[in-house]
Design a protein around this motif. Structure first.
Motif, PDB file in Angstrom:
ATOM      1  N   LEU A   9       4.873  -0.521  -9.297  1.00 36.89           N
ATOM      2  CA  LEU A   9       3.505  -0.862  -9.675  1.00 36.89           C
ATOM      3  C   LEU A   9       3.266  -2.299  -9.234  1.00 36.89           C
ATOM      4  O   LEU A   9       4.212  -3.092  -9.150  1.00 36.89           O
ATOM      5  N   LEU A  10       2.011  -2.647  -8.984  1.00 38.56           N
ATOM      6  CA  LEU A  10       1.695  -4.012  -8.567  1.00 38.56           C
ATOM      7  C   LEU A  10       1.379  -4.924  -9.742  1.00 38.56           C
ATOM      8  O   LEU A  10       1.374  -6.144  -9.598  1.00 38.56           O
ATOM      9  N   ALA A  11       1.114  -4.326 -10.908  1.00 34.03           N
ATOM     10  CA  ALA A  11       0.767  -5.112 -12.096  1.00 34.03           C
ATOM     11  C   ALA A  11       1.176  -4.331 -13.345  1.00 34.03           C
ATOM     12  O   ALA A  11       1.198  -3.092 -13.315  1.00 34.03           O
ATOM     13  N   VAL A  15      -1.859   1.795 -12.563  1.00 34.15           N
ATOM     14  CA  VAL A  15      -1.840   3.252 -12.478  1.00 34.15           C
ATOM     15  C   VAL A  15      -1.502   3.736 -11.075  1.00 34.15           C
ATOM     16  O   VAL A  15      -1.067   4.873 -10.906  1.00 34.15           O
ATOM     17  N   SER A  16      -1.705   2.915 -10.070  1.00 34.78           N
ATOM     18  CA  SER A  16      -1.375   3.294  -8.700  1.00 34.78           C
ATOM     19  C   SER A  16       0.091   2.991  -8.421  1.00 34.78           C
ATOM     20  O   SER A  16       0.600   1.935  -8.792  1.00 34.78           O
ATOM     21  N   VAL A  17       0.749   3.941  -7.775  1.00 37.20           N
ATOM     22  CA  VAL A  17       2.174   3.812  -7.481  1.00 37.20           C
ATOM     23  C   VAL A  17       2.341   3.589  -5.978  1.00 37.20           C
ATOM     24  O   VAL A  17       1.666   4.218  -5.165  1.00 37.20           O
ATOM     25  N   PHE A  18       3.249   2.680  -5.638  1.00 35.52           N
ATOM     26  CA  PHE A  18       3.500   2.318  -4.249  1.00 35.52           C
ATOM     27  C   PHE A  18       4.994   2.464  -3.964  1.00 35.52           C
ATOM     28  O   PHE A  18       5.815   2.342  -4.865  1.00 35.52           O
ATOM     29  N   GLN A  19       5.324   2.731  -2.701  1.00 32.58           N
ATOM     30  CA  GLN A  19       6.722   2.801  -2.292  1.00 32.58           C
ATOM     31  C   GLN A  19       7.063   1.556  -1.492  1.00 32.58           C
ATOM     32  O   GLN A  19       6.278   1.113  -0.647  1.00 32.58           O
ATOM     33  N   VAL A  20       8.241   0.991  -1.763  1.00 29.37           N
ATOM     34  CA  VAL A  20       8.720  -0.174  -1.025  1.00 29.37           C
ATOM     35  C   VAL A  20       9.276   0.322   0.307  1.00 29.37           C
ATOM     36  O   VAL A  20      10.213   1.120   0.339  1.00 29.37           O
ATOM     37  N   GLU A  31       3.452   0.663   0.365  1.00 32.10           N
ATOM     38  CA  GLU A  31       2.402   1.598   0.758  1.00 32.10           C
ATOM     39  C   GLU A  31       2.175   2.573  -0.389  1.00 32.10           C
ATOM     40  O   GLU A  31       3.126   2.979  -1.070  1.00 32.10           O
ATOM     41  N   SER A  32       0.929   2.972  -0.583  1.00 32.49           N
ATOM     42  CA  SER A  32       0.588   3.914  -1.644  1.00 32.49           C
ATOM     43  C   SER A  32       1.305   5.239  -1.443  1.00 32.49           C
ATOM     44  O   SER A  32       1.461   5.710  -0.315  1.00 32.49           O
ATOM     45  N   VAL A  33       1.740   5.847  -2.540  1.00 29.64           N
ATOM     46  CA  VAL A  33       2.357   7.170  -2.477  1.00 29.64           C
ATOM     47  C   VAL A  33       1.325   8.259  -2.732  1.00 29.64           C
ATOM     48  O   VAL A  33       1.637   9.447  -2.634  1.00 29.64           O
ATOM     49  N   GLU A  34       0.100   7.866  -3.037  1.00 31.09           N
ATOM     50  CA  GLU A  34      -0.973   8.827  -3.286  1.00 31.09           C
ATOM     51  C   GLU A  34      -1.355   9.506  -1.974  1.00 31.09           C
ATOM     52  O   GLU A  34      -1.790   8.847  -1.033  1.00 31.09           O
ATOM     53  N   SER A  49       6.647  -9.911  -8.062  1.00 35.16           N
ATOM     54  CA  SER A  49       5.557  -9.357  -8.859  1.00 35.16           C
ATOM     55  C   SER A  49       5.625  -7.840  -8.979  1.00 35.16           C
ATOM     56  O   SER A  49       4.858  -7.241  -9.727  1.00 35.16           O
ATOM     57  N   LEU A  50       6.536  -7.193  -8.272  1.00 34.81           N
ATOM     58  CA  LEU A  50       6.630  -5.740  -8.304  1.00 34.81           C
ATOM     59  C   LEU A  50       7.372  -5.260  -9.553  1.00 34.81           C
ATOM     60  O   LEU A  50       8.340  -5.864  -9.981  1.00 34.81           O
ATOM     61  N   ILE A  51       6.873  -4.168 -10.113  1.00 35.24           N
ATOM     62  CA  ILE A  51       7.434  -3.607 -11.340  1.00 35.24           C
ATOM     63  C   ILE A  51       7.889  -2.179 -11.041  1.00 35.24           C
ATOM     64  O   ILE A  51       7.074  -1.377 -10.570  1.00 35.24           O
ATOM     65  N   PRO A  52       9.154  -1.853 -11.287  1.00 34.26           N
ATOM     66  CA  PRO A  52       9.583  -0.463 -11.072  1.00 34.26           C
ATOM     67  C   PRO A  52       8.665   0.500 -11.817  1.00 34.26           C
ATOM     68  O   PRO A  52       8.300   0.265 -12.972  1.00 34.26           O
ATOM     69  N   ALA A  53       8.243   1.573 -11.153  1.00 29.40           N
ATOM     70  CA  ALA A  53       7.258   2.499 -11.720  1.00 29.40           C
ATOM     71  C   ALA A  53       7.757   3.187 -12.981  1.00 29.40           C
ATOM     72  O   ALA A  53       6.952   3.620 -13.805  1.00 29.40           O
ATOM     73  N   ASP A  54       9.067   3.254 -13.175  1.00 27.29           N
ATOM     74  CA  ASP A  54       9.602   3.931 -14.362  1.00 27.29           C
ATOM     75  C   ASP A  54       9.840   2.974 -15.530  1.00 27.29           C
ATOM     76  O   ASP A  54      10.438   3.347 -16.521  1.00 27.29           O
ATOM     77  N   THR A  55       9.332   1.738 -15.433  1.00 28.55           N
ATOM     78  CA  THR A  55       9.491   0.758 -16.512  1.00 28.55           C
ATOM     79  C   THR A  55       8.538   1.069 -17.655  1.00 28.55           C
ATOM     80  O   THR A  55       7.351   1.302 -17.444  1.00 28.55           O
ATOM     81  N   ASP A  56       9.054   1.083 -18.874  1.00 23.97           N
ATOM     82  CA  ASP A  56       8.221   1.263 -20.063  1.00 23.97           C
ATOM     83  C   ASP A  56       7.370   0.003 -20.253  1.00 23.97           C
ATOM     84  O   ASP A  56       7.929  -1.098 -20.297  1.00 23.97           O
ATOM     85  N   PRO A  57       6.049   0.130 -20.373  1.00 22.41           N
ATOM     86  CA  PRO A  57       5.195  -1.046 -20.544  1.00 22.41           C
ATOM     87  C   PRO A  57       5.610  -1.932 -21.708  1.00 22.41           C
ATOM     88  O   PRO A  57       5.389  -3.131 -21.697  1.00 22.41           O
ATOM     89  N   GLY A  58       6.252  -1.371 -22.708  1.00 22.90           N
ATOM     90  CA  GLY A  58       6.712  -2.157 -23.846  1.00 22.90           C
ATOM     91  C   GLY A  58       7.881  -3.077 -23.500  1.00 22.90           C
ATOM     92  O   GLY A  58       8.185  -4.011 -24.235  1.00 22.90           O
TER      93      GLY A  58
END
Length: 60
Positions: A9-11, A15-20, A31-34, A49-58
């Motif tokens: 994630l970029l932030a 909600v948008s997921v990107f691949q490194v 690049e977007s995976v959508e 600034s990149l956040i692994p997409a499987d990171t719990d927001p908490g």
């Protein structure tokens, strides 16, 4: 830290997921995976600034 091939994630809360695609120092090419995204194209992003997409927001 993220690695090539991972989904990110970029932030926090994004909600948008990107691949490194590649990492060069402190810059990653992502690049977007959508599949339906209009005109998906790779662009640079700061690795720190990149956040692994499987990171719990908490956990942020």
């Amino acid at each position: 830290m993220v690695n090539v091939g991972e989904h990110v994630l970029l932030a926090p809360g994004g909600v948008s997921v990107f691949q490194v695609l590649e990492i060069d120092g402190e810059t990653a090419l992502v690049e977007s995976v959508e599949v339906d995204a209009p005109g998906p194209y790779p662009f640079p992003a700061k690795v720190s600034s990149l956040i692994p997409a499987d990171t719990d927001p908490g956990d942020l």
